[in-house]
Design a protein around this motif. Structure first.
Motif: not given
Length: 167
Positions: A144-167
């Motif tokens: 799952i590919r994101m713009r760098n500024e977006d993945v940095v934003d997401l990275y700061e908001r989630v932790n190891v252990g976060t559930t990821v559901v791919v549909i």
């Protein structure tokens, strides 16, 4: 007389469709706040928030033949991650005349971009990109590919252990 500077040349790249820029949206899925939901058909990643809302980001997803779905947890987070393409990817790309390195250090040239969130025990991850114009398309080998500024934003908001559901 002043020396005139040559005009700056910038490579023309297709611009990202504004629909894929981060925004707050209504969200009515059953997942609880803090969950990441990735819709691989619409190419959106949702970070579920409270009160029927989510933060939505545009993503690039698996190209035909590389689609997948399932539920995983984030098992690791890395800043400017190194990349070790899987042997099967190296072989597949070599057959097309594209030679991948067995190892590439993190940085601007690295296709994993600024951050990576590793999904379960899979080889898949949510990561940045050095090709932001590909966001919104079915372009990857399953990541799952994101713009760098977006993945940095997401990275700061989630932790190891976060559930990821791919549909």
């Amino acid at each position: 007389a002043a020396v005139q500077q040559p005009a700056r040349r910038t490579a023309m790249r297709p611009q990202i469709n504004p629909i894929y820029l981060p925004q707050e949206v209504a969200f009515d899925g059953p997942q609880k706040p803090g969950t990441i939901v990735i819709d691989t058909h619409q190419n959106f990643l949702y970070l579920v928030e409270k009160d029927g809302k989510a933060r939505r980001y545009g993503v690039g997803t698996g190209k035909p033949g590389f689609e997948w779905s399932g539920t995983h947890k984030i098992t690791d987070k890395r800043v400017w991650p190194d990349w070790r393409p899987p042997a099967v990817m190296i072989k597949r790309e070599a057959a097309k005349g594209r030679y991948l390195p067995t190892y590439l250090a993190g940085g601007e040239e690295n296709p994993l971009g600024a951050r990576a969130l590793y999904l379960g025990t899979t080889e898949y991850r949510i990561h940045g990109t050095n090709q932001p114009w590909t966001i919104g398309g079915a372009v990857s080998s399953g990541c799952i590919r994101m713009r760098n500024e977006d993945v940095v934003d997401l990275y700061e908001r989630v932790n190891v252990g976060t559930t990821v559901v791919v549909i």
